[in-house]
Design a protein around this motif. Structure first.
Motif, mmCIF file in Angstrom:
data_model
loop_
_atom_site.group_PDB
_atom_site.id
_atom_site.type_symbol
_atom_site.label_atom_id
_atom_site.label_comp_id
_atom_site.label_asym_id
_atom_site.label_seq_id
_atom_site.Cartn_x
_atom_site.Cartn_y
_atom_site.Cartn_z
ATOM 1 N N UNK A 121 -3.721 -1.315 -31.828
ATOM 2 C CA UNK A 121 -2.595 -1.386 -32.131
ATOM 3 C C UNK A 121 -1.446 -1.095 -31.065
ATOM 4 N N UNK A 122 -1.978 -0.556 -29.790
ATOM 5 C CA UNK A 122 -0.861 -0.368 -28.577
ATOM 6 C C UNK A 122 -0.950 -1.715 -27.848
ATOM 7 N N UNK A 123 0.230 -1.588 -27.080
ATOM 8 C CA UNK A 123 0.445 -2.837 -25.963
ATOM 9 C C UNK A 123 -0.407 -2.417 -24.834
ATOM 10 N N UNK A 124 -0.727 -3.495 -24.007
ATOM 11 C CA UNK A 124 -1.286 -3.165 -22.688
ATOM 12 C C UNK A 124 -0.209 -2.682 -21.658
ATOM 13 N N UNK A 161 2.094 4.545 -15.596
ATOM 14 C CA UNK A 161 1.882 3.432 -16.604
ATOM 15 C C UNK A 161 3.107 3.079 -17.024
ATOM 16 N N UNK A 162 3.270 1.634 -16.875
ATOM 17 C CA UNK A 162 4.516 1.005 -17.447
ATOM 18 C C UNK A 162 4.300 -0.052 -18.608
ATOM 19 N N UNK A 217 -1.651 -3.601 -11.349
ATOM 20 C CA UNK A 217 -2.686 -4.182 -12.276
ATOM 21 C C UNK A 217 -2.393 -4.128 -13.763
ATOM 22 N N UNK A 218 -2.885 -5.002 -14.526
ATOM 23 C CA UNK A 218 -2.852 -4.662 -15.912
ATOM 24 C C UNK A 218 -4.006 -3.839 -16.533
ATOM 25 N N UNK A 219 -3.603 -2.991 -17.671
ATOM 26 C CA UNK A 219 -4.622 -2.296 -17.957
ATOM 27 C C UNK A 219 -4.601 -2.435 -19.419
ATOM 28 N N UNK A 220 -5.933 -2.359 -20.154
ATOM 29 C CA UNK A 220 -5.884 -2.592 -21.653
ATOM 30 C C UNK A 220 -5.162 -1.685 -22.284
ATOM 31 N N UNK A 221 -4.978 -1.945 -23.650
ATOM 32 C CA UNK A 221 -4.189 -0.896 -24.591
ATOM 33 C C UNK A 221 -5.028 0.335 -24.649
#
Length: 69
Positions: free
Chosen positions: A33-36, A54-55, A25-29
């Motif tokens: 300024x960081x990527x998800x 976490x990738x 699943x996607x996670x917020x940044x």
């Protein structure tokens, strides 16, 4: 690998192999300024283990391509 749950709205994919459950699943940044990131989680109750990674999007894409080969 049987697909257990996939919701395109929230981007969560859950599948099972035996009693092990794999969730992607996607996670917020983590901060501004960081990527998800993509959470890859393996829960194997028979072995009493839980693993998570976490990738960043590129790592997740490379992993998906390798798994499809």
């Amino acid at each position: 690998m049987a697909l257990v749950h996939h919701d395109p709205q929230d981007g969560i994919l859950t599948t099972r192999i035996g009693q092990a459950e794999i969730t992607v699943r996607p996670e917020p940044p983590a901060s501004a300024g960081k990527a998800p990131v993509i959470l890859l989680r393996l829960d194997a109750p028979m072995l009493d283990t839980l693993a998570a990674a976490y990738l960043d999007p590129d790592e997740a894409r490379h992993l998906a391509q390798a798994l499809l080969r």
